[in-house]
Scaffold this motif. Sequence first.
Motif, mmCIF file in Angstrom:
data_model
loop_
_atom_site.group_PDB
_atom_site.id
_atom_site.type_symbol
_atom_site.label_atom_id
_atom_site.label_comp_id
_atom_site.label_asym_id
_atom_site.label_seq_id
_atom_site.Cartn_x
_atom_site.Cartn_y
_atom_site.Cartn_z
ATOM 1 N N THR A 50 0.838 -1.190 0.000
ATOM 2 C CA THR A 50 0.000 0.000 0.000
ATOM 3 C C THR A 50 0.871 1.237 0.000
ATOM 4 O OG1 THR A 50 -0.160 0.088 2.426
ATOM 5 C CG2 THR A 50 -1.872 -1.137 1.241
ATOM 6 N N ILE A 51 0.285 2.321 -0.466
ATOM 7 C CA ILE A 51 0.942 3.613 -0.401
ATOM 8 C C ILE A 51 -0.119 4.658 -0.108
ATOM 9 C CG2 ILE A 51 0.829 3.918 -2.921
ATOM 10 C CD1 ILE A 51 3.537 5.453 -2.645
ATOM 11 N N THR A 52 0.128 5.476 0.893
ATOM 12 C CA THR A 52 -0.830 6.497 1.280
ATOM 13 C C THR A 52 -0.709 7.709 0.380
ATOM 14 O OG1 THR A 52 0.605 7.653 2.848
ATOM 15 C CG2 THR A 52 -0.581 5.722 3.668
ATOM 16 N N SER A 53 -1.656 8.628 0.556
ATOM 17 C CA SER A 53 -1.592 9.870 -0.203
ATOM 18 C C SER A 53 -0.329 10.654 0.109
ATOM 19 C CB SER A 53 -2.828 10.726 0.081
ATOM 20 O OG SER A 53 -2.913 11.060 1.459
ATOM 21 N N GLY A 54 0.203 10.467 1.302
ATOM 22 C CA GLY A 54 1.428 11.130 1.695
ATOM 23 C C GLY A 54 2.691 10.397 1.309
ATOM 24 N N GLY A 55 2.551 9.218 0.704
ATOM 25 C CA GLY A 55 3.705 8.486 0.229
ATOM 26 C C GLY A 55 4.240 7.422 1.161
ATOM 27 N N THR A 56 3.581 7.194 2.280
ATOM 28 C CA THR A 56 4.006 6.139 3.186
ATOM 29 C C THR A 56 3.676 4.781 2.600
ATOM 30 O OG1 THR A 56 3.669 7.570 5.109
ATOM 31 C CG2 THR A 56 3.781 5.202 5.506
ATOM 32 N N THR A 57 4.641 3.885 2.597
ATOM 33 C CA THR A 57 4.461 2.568 1.998
ATOM 34 C C THR A 57 4.427 1.482 3.048
ATOM 35 O OG1 THR A 57 6.847 2.322 1.668
ATOM 36 C CG2 THR A 57 5.566 3.277 -0.138
ATOM 37 N N ASN A 58 3.797 0.377 2.680
ATOM 38 C CA ASN A 58 3.712 -0.785 3.542
ATOM 39 C C ASN A 58 3.729 -2.023 2.668
ATOM 40 O OD1 ASN A 58 3.262 -2.008 6.235
ATOM 41 N ND2 ASN A 58 1.348 -2.692 5.315
ATOM 42 N N TYR A 59 4.396 -3.074 3.141
ATOM 43 C CA TYR A 59 4.533 -4.310 2.393
ATOM 44 C C TYR A 59 4.287 -5.493 3.299
ATOM 45 C CZ TYR A 59 7.143 -1.136 -0.646
ATOM 46 O OH TYR A 59 7.527 -0.076 -1.433
ATOM 47 N N VAL A 60 3.730 -6.543 2.724
ATOM 48 C CA VAL A 60 3.626 -7.784 3.459
ATOM 49 C C VAL A 60 4.985 -8.466 3.463
ATOM 50 C CG1 VAL A 60 1.181 -8.086 3.005
ATOM 51 C CG2 VAL A 60 2.854 -9.030 1.405
ATOM 52 N N ASP A 61 5.206 -9.295 4.471
ATOM 53 C CA ASP A 61 6.514 -9.910 4.659
ATOM 54 C C ASP A 61 7.040 -10.659 3.439
ATOM 55 O OD1 ASP A 61 6.096 -10.695 8.204
ATOM 56 O OD2 ASP A 61 6.784 -8.875 7.196
ATOM 57 N N PRO A 62 6.214 -11.421 2.722
ATOM 58 C CA PRO A 62 6.768 -12.186 1.596
ATOM 59 C C PRO A 62 7.388 -11.357 0.481
ATOM 60 C CG PRO A 62 4.633 -13.056 2.239
ATOM 61 C CD PRO A 62 4.810 -11.762 2.967
ATOM 62 N N VAL A 63 7.054 -10.076 0.402
ATOM 63 C CA VAL A 63 7.579 -9.259 -0.688
ATOM 64 C C VAL A 63 8.525 -8.174 -0.215
ATOM 65 C CG1 VAL A 63 5.440 -9.694 -1.950
ATOM 66 C CG2 VAL A 63 5.751 -7.513 -0.752
ATOM 67 N N LYS A 64 8.707 -8.039 1.080
ATOM 68 C CA LYS A 64 9.591 -7.002 1.597
ATOM 69 C C LYS A 64 11.007 -7.193 1.075
ATOM 70 C CE LYS A 64 7.153 -5.882 5.878
ATOM 71 N NZ LYS A 64 7.169 -5.957 7.357
ATOM 72 N N GLY A 65 11.581 -6.101 0.614
ATOM 73 C CA GLY A 65 12.918 -6.145 0.062
ATOM 74 C C GLY A 65 12.975 -6.507 -1.398
ATOM 75 N N ARG A 66 11.868 -6.964 -1.959
ATOM 76 C CA ARG A 66 11.827 -7.353 -3.364
ATOM 77 C C ARG A 66 10.898 -6.471 -4.197
ATOM 78 N NH1 ARG A 66 9.794 -12.033 -4.852
ATOM 79 N NH2 ARG A 66 8.379 -12.241 -3.049
ATOM 80 N N PHE A 67 9.796 -6.033 -3.595
ATOM 81 C CA PHE A 67 8.803 -5.233 -4.304
ATOM 82 C C PHE A 67 8.851 -3.799 -3.815
ATOM 83 C CE2 PHE A 67 5.472 -8.761 -5.355
ATOM 84 C CZ PHE A 67 6.472 -9.534 -5.907
ATOM 85 N N THR A 68 8.539 -2.876 -4.704
ATOM 86 C CA THR A 68 8.471 -1.466 -4.361
ATOM 87 C C THR A 68 7.222 -0.860 -4.982
ATOM 88 O OG1 THR A 68 10.888 -1.276 -4.298
ATOM 89 C CG2 THR A 68 9.612 0.762 -4.419
ATOM 90 N N ILE A 69 6.388 -0.266 -4.141
ATOM 91 C CA ILE A 69 5.224 0.455 -4.635
ATOM 92 C C ILE A 69 5.563 1.936 -4.699
ATOM 93 C CG2 ILE A 69 4.205 0.682 -2.327
ATOM 94 C CD1 ILE A 69 1.439 0.459 -3.647
ATOM 95 N N SER A 70 5.106 2.586 -5.742
ATOM 96 C CA SER A 70 5.355 4.007 -5.902
ATOM 97 C C SER A 70 4.180 4.641 -6.627
ATOM 98 C CB SER A 70 6.657 4.260 -6.657
ATOM 99 O OG SER A 70 6.608 3.711 -7.959
ATOM 100 N N ARG A 71 4.134 5.945 -6.601
ATOM 101 C CA ARG A 71 3.062 6.643 -7.294
ATOM 102 C C ARG A 71 3.599 7.903 -7.946
ATOM 103 N NH1 ARG A 71 -1.344 7.543 -2.942
ATOM 104 N NH2 ARG A 71 -2.417 8.649 -4.647
ATOM 105 N N ASP A 72 2.972 8.267 -9.042
ATOM 106 C CA ASP A 72 3.280 9.487 -9.762
ATOM 107 C C ASP A 72 1.968 10.249 -9.865
ATOM 108 O OD1 ASP A 72 3.857 11.542 -11.530
ATOM 109 O OD2 ASP A 72 5.127 10.297 -12.801
ATOM 110 N N ASN A 73 1.771 11.180 -8.966
ATOM 111 C CA ASN A 73 0.499 11.889 -8.909
ATOM 112 C C ASN A 73 0.255 12.741 -10.153
ATOM 113 O OD1 ASN A 73 -0.106 10.776 -6.426
ATOM 114 N ND2 ASN A 73 0.647 12.544 -5.260
ATOM 115 N N ALA A 74 1.312 13.256 -10.742
ATOM 116 C CA ALA A 74 1.159 14.069 -11.940
ATOM 117 C C ALA A 74 0.590 13.266 -13.099
ATOM 118 C CB ALA A 74 2.493 14.695 -12.331
ATOM 119 N N LYS A 75 0.872 11.968 -13.115
ATOM 120 C CA LYS A 75 0.395 11.095 -14.186
ATOM 121 C C LYS A 75 -0.764 10.209 -13.766
ATOM 122 C CE LYS A 75 4.821 10.801 -16.609
ATOM 123 N NZ LYS A 75 5.859 9.887 -17.149
#
Length: 119
Positions: A50-75
């Motif tokens: 997950t990623i909040t409107s403020g950019g805070t991210t959270n990951y479940v344990d199986p994907v931590k260190g491997r997956f990255t969530i990000s957002r581009d609000n302009a797009k």
Amino acid sequence: QVQLVESGGGLVQVGGSLRLSCAASGSSFSDNAMGWYRQAPGKQRELVATITSGGTTNYVDPVKGRFTISRDNAKNMVYLQMNSLKPEDTAVYYCTADLKSGWKVYRYWGQGTQVTVSS
């Protein structure tokens, strides 16, 4: 109302990488918390990141260190960079948006994109 369209899924070998994209429309994107879920064959849908409107991210344990969530609000885009993929990552991946309306929060879902990791 929020419309979400995922893309970027495909077939990849173990250890490979994929980047999933989610295009959002129909809402104030920058105000929405966004997320990725997945559903593997025969299993229940599960949270990935997950990623909040403020950019805070959270990951479940199986994907931590491997997956990255990000957002581009302009797009109006949300991404899930997936590295070091494993067969257990095989699933349909869904983009979500949490839209606030007063005290209520509505969750919207995309149609999903298939990720298959072959061993």
